[in-house]
Design an enzyme around this catalytic site. Sequence first.
Site, PDB file in Angstrom:
ATOM      1  N   ASP A   1       1.946  -1.249  11.998  1.00 28.22           N
ATOM      2  CA  ASP A   1       0.623  -1.647  11.507  1.00 28.22           C
ATOM      3  C   ASP A   1       0.286  -3.108  11.853  1.00 28.22           C
ATOM      4  O   ASP A   1      -0.852  -3.537  11.704  1.00 28.22           O
ATOM      5  CB  ASP A   1       0.543  -1.461   9.983  1.00 28.22           C
TER       6      ASP A   1
ATOM      7  N   GLN B   1       4.905   9.163   7.485  1.00 25.55           N
ATOM      8  CA  GLN B   1       4.004  10.088   6.785  1.00 25.55           C
ATOM      9  C   GLN B   1       4.471  11.524   6.969  1.00 25.55           C
ATOM     10  O   GLN B   1       4.488  12.308   6.019  1.00 25.55           O
ATOM     11  CB  GLN B   1       2.567   9.906   7.294  1.00 25.55           C
TER      12      GLN B   1
ATOM     13  N   LYS C   1       0.834  -1.207   0.000  1.00 25.43           N
ATOM     14  CA  LYS C   1       0.000   0.000   0.000  1.00 25.43           C
ATOM     15  C   LYS C   1       0.868   1.257   0.000  1.00 25.43           C
ATOM     16  O   LYS C   1       0.618   2.185  -0.766  1.00 25.43           O
ATOM     17  CB  LYS C   1      -0.916  -0.036   1.241  1.00 25.43           C
TER      18      LYS C   1
HETATM   19  C1  S3P Z   1       2.577   4.808   6.280  1.00 26.95           C
HETATM   20  C2  S3P Z   1       3.180   5.131   7.455  1.00 26.95           C
HETATM   21  C3  S3P Z   1       2.692   4.681   8.777  1.00 26.95           C
HETATM   22  C4  S3P Z   1       1.689   3.533   8.661  1.00 26.95           C
HETATM   23  C5  S3P Z   1       0.696   3.761   7.571  1.00 26.95           C
HETATM   24  C6  S3P Z   1       1.382   3.945   6.221  1.00 26.95           C
HETATM   25  C7  S3P Z   1       3.170   5.307   5.020  1.00 26.95           C
HETATM   26  O1  S3P Z   1       2.086   5.775   9.434  1.00 26.95           O
HETATM   27  O2  S3P Z   1       1.029   3.341   9.884  1.00 26.95           O
HETATM   28  O3  S3P Z   1      -0.183   2.656   7.473  1.00 26.95           O
HETATM   29  O4  S3P Z   1       2.853   4.769   3.941  1.00 26.95           O
HETATM   30  O5  S3P Z   1       3.964   6.256   5.094  1.00 26.95           O
HETATM   31  P1  S3P Z   1       2.969   6.812  10.299  1.00 26.95           P
HETATM   32  O6  S3P Z   1       4.070   7.237   9.458  1.00 26.95           O
HETATM   33  O7  S3P Z   1       2.039   7.942  10.649  1.00 26.95           O
HETATM   34  O8  S3P Z   1       3.392   6.054  11.498  1.00 26.95           O
END
Ligand code: S3P
Length: 428
Positions: A311, A167, A19
């Site tokens: 996750d 993120q 994803k």
């Molecule tokens: C993700 C980062 C994670 C993860 C999310 C996807 C990404 O979140 O929990 O499902 O693709 O950058 P955080 O970076 O907020 O921890």
Amino acid sequence: MKLVKAKKLRGTLEVPADKSISHRSIMFGAIAQGTTTVHNFLRAEDCISTLNAFKDLGVQIEDDGEVITIHGQGVAGLKAASHPIDIGNSGTSIRLMMGLLAGSNFETTLFGDESLNKRPMNRVMLPLRAMKADLNGENDTEFPPITIRGVQALSPIHYEMPVASAQVKSAILFAALQAQGMSTIIEKELSRNHTEEMIRQFGGKIDVTDKTITLTGPQQLQGQEVVVPGDISSAAFFLVAGAIVPDSEIHLTNVGMNPTRTGIIEVLKQMGANLTIEEEDQQNQSADVTIRTSNLQGTVIEGDIIPSLIDEIPVIALLATQAHGTTVIKDAQELKVKETNRIDATANELRKMGADITATDDGLIINGPTKLHGATVSSLGDHRIGMMLQVAALLTQDDVELELPEAVAISYPAFFEDVKSLTLEGSD
Ligand code: S3P
């Protein structure tokens, strides 16, 4: 929906595409110059939200059912959407797009579903504002809808991250690619590095030394061919299922093995799981993994491993209900601000099935092994809670009824069919 039970699980499965990488393939394709092709794109609700958002922003994107083709014209080629963009349930889309659109030359409003509209955005807005980005939440709160007014002169940033978050890091990197000068990001803990890897793949320059990332903008990226490996976060449900259902052997192919994502493999090994890794493909960062019914021991999961399995914690908690002794999960307070409060959701729903599990401030304490029983439980609208509960239900004798099962389509639309296929191959 009545969940499937299993006496044993047998068979081979290719889990859906990653994803995180699928989201980013669209984003990088959209801001690069030239054509990007994406093979094995994840056709699940979250990634479709990203794909549609960039169509709304004027990017020409074709999908022949196999390959996605993106005709990028740089950030300057993006156009104002004619309406606010609905980004659904996807935290990754909204947060990364805030950074990506910070340097556009128009205004965009992004909104989400009930869950997304409650998720914290200051973690992204504050560093972006320090880069002179102009963005606001609804009524000056930090919550979506978020309006981003693109500014042409973004400043670079020197930023010590207060949270371990890919993120947040990625949003800053998307803005830094458009800023004038050198940005430095210092991570709190190493988090998934797909953005850094894809900046390189798309011909950009970025330096990563341990937890320090430097990037000098502005940079123009070039379109590429992207092949998305399977998602270890989706594989996780079957790794746990294979370990805890009696008399099982599951072979998972093309599982993404980026080292910033493989915490669950380390935890499975630490707990004594019967797991083998074969056919490792260094280039594609993937491998095949076989998991068999295992005799598991409780463990402690804490510190810098947490971001690499963030996750997977709900399903790791389920795993711990079948292990001997106590498992303690600490330093995972980030779970409270996911699609649901996953500490409470995991503890409350599993307890309905008889698990000995306690929520703490920053994690969970689980005593095992316990015999799980039937109950009515709910995904609470969270895909990963829904899938974890289906794996739990495999172990029960009496029925488990799952409310809001449709949430699984956020990351894994064929999840229930794939579980069923392993019970069929396993039947005598
Ligand atoms: C993700 C980062 C994670 C993860 C999310 C996807 C990404 O979140 O929990 O499902 O693709 O950058 P955080 O970076 O907020 O921890």
